[in-house]
Scaffold this motif. Structure first.
Motif, PDB file in Angstrom:
ATOM      1  N   GLU A 146       1.215   2.510   8.061  1.00 32.78           N
ATOM      2  CA  GLU A 146       1.267   2.836   6.629  1.00 32.78           C
ATOM      3  C   GLU A 146       2.721   2.777   6.171  1.00 32.78           C
ATOM      4  O   GLU A 146       3.503   3.662   6.495  1.00 32.78           O
ATOM      5  CB  GLU A 146       0.688   4.221   6.364  1.00 32.78           C
ATOM      6  CG  GLU A 146       0.559   4.547   4.885  1.00 32.78           C
ATOM      7  CD  GLU A 146      -0.268   3.514   4.155  1.00 32.78           C
ATOM      8  OE1 GLU A 146       0.324   2.708   3.407  1.00 32.78           O
ATOM      9  OE2 GLU A 146      -1.500   3.515   4.332  1.00 32.78           O
ATOM     10  N   THR A 147       3.076   1.727   5.431  1.00 32.80           N
ATOM     11  CA  THR A 147       4.468   1.554   5.012  1.00 32.80           C
ATOM     12  C   THR A 147       4.642   1.538   3.493  1.00 32.80           C
ATOM     13  O   THR A 147       5.752   1.397   3.010  1.00 32.80           O
ATOM     14  CB  THR A 147       5.061   0.259   5.597  1.00 32.80           C
ATOM     15  OG1 THR A 147       4.260  -0.853   5.175  1.00 32.80           O
ATOM     16  CG2 THR A 147       5.114   0.320   7.122  1.00 32.80           C
ATOM     17  N   SER A 148       3.576   1.703   2.769  1.00 31.56           N
ATOM     18  CA  SER A 148       3.659   1.756   1.310  1.00 31.56           C
ATOM     19  C   SER A 148       4.045   3.170   0.870  1.00 31.56           C
ATOM     20  O   SER A 148       3.362   4.140   1.220  1.00 31.56           O
ATOM     21  CB  SER A 148       2.308   1.380   0.696  1.00 31.56           C
ATOM     22  OG  SER A 148       2.225   1.809  -0.643  1.00 31.56           O
ATOM     23  N   LEU A 149       5.138   3.272   0.112  1.00 30.75           N
ATOM     24  CA  LEU A 149       5.567   4.587  -0.376  1.00 30.75           C
ATOM     25  C   LEU A 149       4.479   5.255  -1.196  1.00 30.75           C
ATOM     26  O   LEU A 149       4.222   6.449  -1.030  1.00 30.75           O
ATOM     27  CB  LEU A 149       6.829   4.463  -1.230  1.00 30.75           C
ATOM     28  CG  LEU A 149       8.156   4.415  -0.510  1.00 30.75           C
ATOM     29  CD1 LEU A 149       9.293   4.301  -1.511  1.00 30.75           C
ATOM     30  CD2 LEU A 149       8.362   5.613   0.381  1.00 30.75           C
ATOM     31  N   SER A 150       3.839   4.490  -2.070  1.00 29.18           N
ATOM     32  CA  SER A 150       2.823   5.099  -2.937  1.00 29.18           C
ATOM     33  C   SER A 150       1.614   5.563  -2.127  1.00 29.18           C
ATOM     34  O   SER A 150       1.046   6.621  -2.410  1.00 29.18           O
ATOM     35  CB  SER A 150       2.409   4.145  -4.056  1.00 29.18           C
ATOM     36  OG  SER A 150       1.893   2.946  -3.525  1.00 29.18           O
ATOM     37  N   ALA A 151       1.232   4.819  -1.110  1.00 31.05           N
ATOM     38  CA  ALA A 151       0.099   5.231  -0.278  1.00 31.05           C
ATOM     39  C   ALA A 151       0.460   6.470   0.542  1.00 31.05           C
ATOM     40  O   ALA A 151      -0.347   7.403   0.654  1.00 31.05           O
ATOM     41  CB  ALA A 151      -0.337   4.096   0.641  1.00 31.05           C
ATOM     42  N   ALA A 160       6.043   9.489  -5.350  1.00 31.57           N
ATOM     43  CA  ALA A 160       6.628   8.388  -4.587  1.00 31.57           C
ATOM     44  C   ALA A 160       8.125   8.616  -4.396  1.00 31.57           C
ATOM     45  O   ALA A 160       8.674   8.291  -3.338  1.00 31.57           O
ATOM     46  CB  ALA A 160       6.362   7.051  -5.284  1.00 31.57           C
ATOM     47  N   LYS A 164      10.053   8.796  -0.956  1.00 32.26           N
ATOM     48  CA  LYS A 164      11.200   7.906  -0.708  1.00 32.26           C
ATOM     49  C   LYS A 164      12.359   8.705  -0.114  1.00 32.26           C
ATOM     50  O   LYS A 164      12.943   8.312   0.897  1.00 32.26           O
ATOM     51  CB  LYS A 164      11.638   7.224  -1.995  1.00 32.26           C
ATOM     52  CG  LYS A 164      12.854   6.336  -1.824  1.00 32.26           C
ATOM     53  CD  LYS A 164      13.287   5.709  -3.140  1.00 32.26           C
ATOM     54  CE  LYS A 164      14.571   4.925  -2.955  1.00 32.26           C
ATOM     55  NZ  LYS A 164      15.063   4.380  -4.230  1.00 32.26           N
TER      56      LYS A 164
END
Length: 176
Positions: A146-151, A160, A164
């Motif tokens: 899982e590399t999506s900030l929003s996820a 987010a 971050k």
């Protein structure tokens, strides 16, 4: 003649023991309270804190104060749910780390105090980040792909931007 009256209690000024964010996370895991996203209001109740939402000026996030002999966490009723969650975690930090000898804390929104040199505010922010986004759990999610900030932010119930800051603090690079 005996007079019966309501017992008055003196507020407890500060907890008997201070603890770090990782120590509280470990206690909450042992009490089976560490599920993602963290029920931060449940944690406050577990610690004996009352949480109230009240209308406040936009630049105020919340407060921690004694009311009627009990510590109360106040959050800005007009703020986003994620902001409220971070504020509650921040006030929990003040309660556990800084309330000895204090009776209140008033906190401005994070964006309005980024240049605040206050050690207590930095410690409360770090504690809140660890409470809401435990390092071990964040690292596990990233290692699992899982590399999506929003996820990631959605899984931990934070913004987010908060995620971050957290992943950067944990040594990860964030590509725009």
């Amino acid at each position: 003649m005996a007079i019966v009256r309501k017992k008055t209690t003196q507020p407890t000024v500060g907890p008997a023991v201070t603890m770090t964010g990782p120590e509280l996370v470990a206690k909450l895991k042992a009490a089976n309270l560490m599920r993602l996203p963290l029920n931060v209001r449940g944690v406050a109740e577990y610690l004996g804190l009352e949480v109230v939402e009240e209308p406040m000026d936009d630049d105020m996030s919340g407060f921690l104060e004694i009311r009627s002999g009990q510590w109360v966490v106040g959050v800005n009723a007009f703020h986003h749910l994620n902001r409220k969650r971070f504020t509650i975690a921040h006030e929990i930090a003040h309660f556990l780390l800084h309330s000895e000898g204090q009776t209140e804390f008033r906190d401005r929104t994070f964006a309005r105090r980024t240049n605040d040199p206050s050690r207590m505010e930095r410690e409360a922010d770090q504690f809140a980040a660890e409470l809401l986004m435990p390092a071990e759990d964040v690292r596990q999610k990233i290692a699992a792909g899982e590399t999506s900030l929003s996820a990631l932010a959605a899984q931990f119930g934070v913004s987010a931007l908060a995620m971050k800051y957290r992943v950067q603090k944990l040594g990860y690079q964030v590509n725009q």
